[in-house]
Design an enzyme around this catalytic site. Sequence first.
Site, PDB file in Angstrom:
ATOM      1  N   ARG A 252       0.859  -1.183   0.000  1.00 58.53           N
ATOM      2  CA  ARG A 252       0.000   0.000   0.000  1.00 58.53           C
ATOM      3  C   ARG A 252       0.892   1.229   0.000  1.00 58.53           C
ATOM      4  NH1 ARG A 252      -3.378  -2.997  -1.416  1.00 58.53           N
ATOM      5  NH2 ARG A 252      -5.376  -3.493  -0.415  1.00 58.53           N
ATOM      6  N   HIS A 300      -1.389  -0.373  -9.885  1.00 63.58           N
ATOM      7  CA  HIS A 300      -1.989  -1.325  -8.935  1.00 63.58           C
ATOM      8  C   HIS A 300      -2.486  -2.587  -9.656  1.00 63.58           C
ATOM      9  CE1 HIS A 300      -4.041  -1.540  -4.744  1.00 63.58           C
ATOM     10  NE2 HIS A 300      -3.836  -2.759  -5.222  1.00 63.58           N
TER      11      HIS A 300
END
Length: 337
Positions: A252, A300
């Site tokens: 993250r 991502h």
Amino acid sequence: MAIYRSFPGTASALYELVLAGVIGWLYTELPMSIALIIPDRKLDDLQQRLQQALPDIPIEIWPELNEPAEVEFAVVWKQPHGCLNGLVNLKAIQCFGAGVDSILSDPTLPDVPISRIVDPALTDAMVSYLDGVVSYYRLRLDLFSAQQQQLLWRPKGPRKFSHITVLGLGELGSAAAQHFTRLGFHVAGWSRSSKSLPGIQCYAGEEQLHQAVASADVIICLLPLTAATESRLNTNFFQALQPQSIFINVARGAIVDDAALLAALNNGPLAAACLDVFRQEPLPQDSPLWQHPAILVTPHVSAVTNVSTVVSQIADNYQRSQQGLTLHHPVNLLKGY
Ligand code: NAP
Ligand code: GLV
């Protein structure tokens, strides 16, 4: 009325009994449903496959819910805060990914069990992405790509990587660590609790973080985002790395202090960074991370939940929640992952 006056206790007890019966009947008659709360994503495939697995249960796509009180199970990813609050009969939340930080950040989160995705296909995807990125840097494809922009023909041998450290030795981190061990790298790993994994030098706890990364040519971040890990990879951390090391973040964005990362790329010790995750996604157009010559940005994509392989565990968790059983892959709310 006469009865009521002479035997008030009996009459009100009778009234409550009838009321409870009506409420009970209403609830058994209410067609309980599953809600898919995954904004900005086409959900037809998930809906169809889940419907096949659970033919008798209505599967609805938020925000088009027939009746919020009917929803007993929600499959959730990056929900707008507050939207779970109105689901008064919710029994469980199934996160549609491995990381639950976006679900847990909702201050109005209902007090129900939460489970997350653990899937061999997701793990394989992550390992394959990391394998590709490590090869990309080992073969100096970053350098040759930059040289091509300048029409430069300058051969150079591969980087001599020998040590890889994986931060986070959970489902994904331990698989990545084992993969690179099999390829012949010296692999170290860092986790919250102590571990013993064959062929991997395991470190644990705050005091061993710098030791874990001290000899690493490549550092891979696979930690969950929690109160303890937010901005944990800061100036202090980057200054503990070896000169010319490579940093890869597939966990993250908010685990990394971006200013510290940029300083480590500009002034050392980092040679390059591959970032798949960002504090804000999509990465804003004006972010300096886009333009930095030593940063590889991917949107991502390292391990995206595969609908076809996770439907059975979602359906199974739905059945378990109905039976009052512990969900598969439960999230520990105290640990935050
Ligand atoms: P996991 O199984 O929960 O493993 C987490 C690991 O991190 C565990 O080893 C845990 O230690 C360690 N850890 C947690 N807090 C720590 C701390 N404060 N200090 C040191 N170690 C700590 O998670 P996972 O399934 O491997 O997934 C990891 C993360 O990857 C997810 O949370 C998600 O954010 C990210 N992810 C990204 C993508 C993508 O496409 N980019 C895809 C999937 C997942 P213990 O073993 O001691 O508990
Ligand atoms: C993706 O980022 C996931 O957590 O599954």
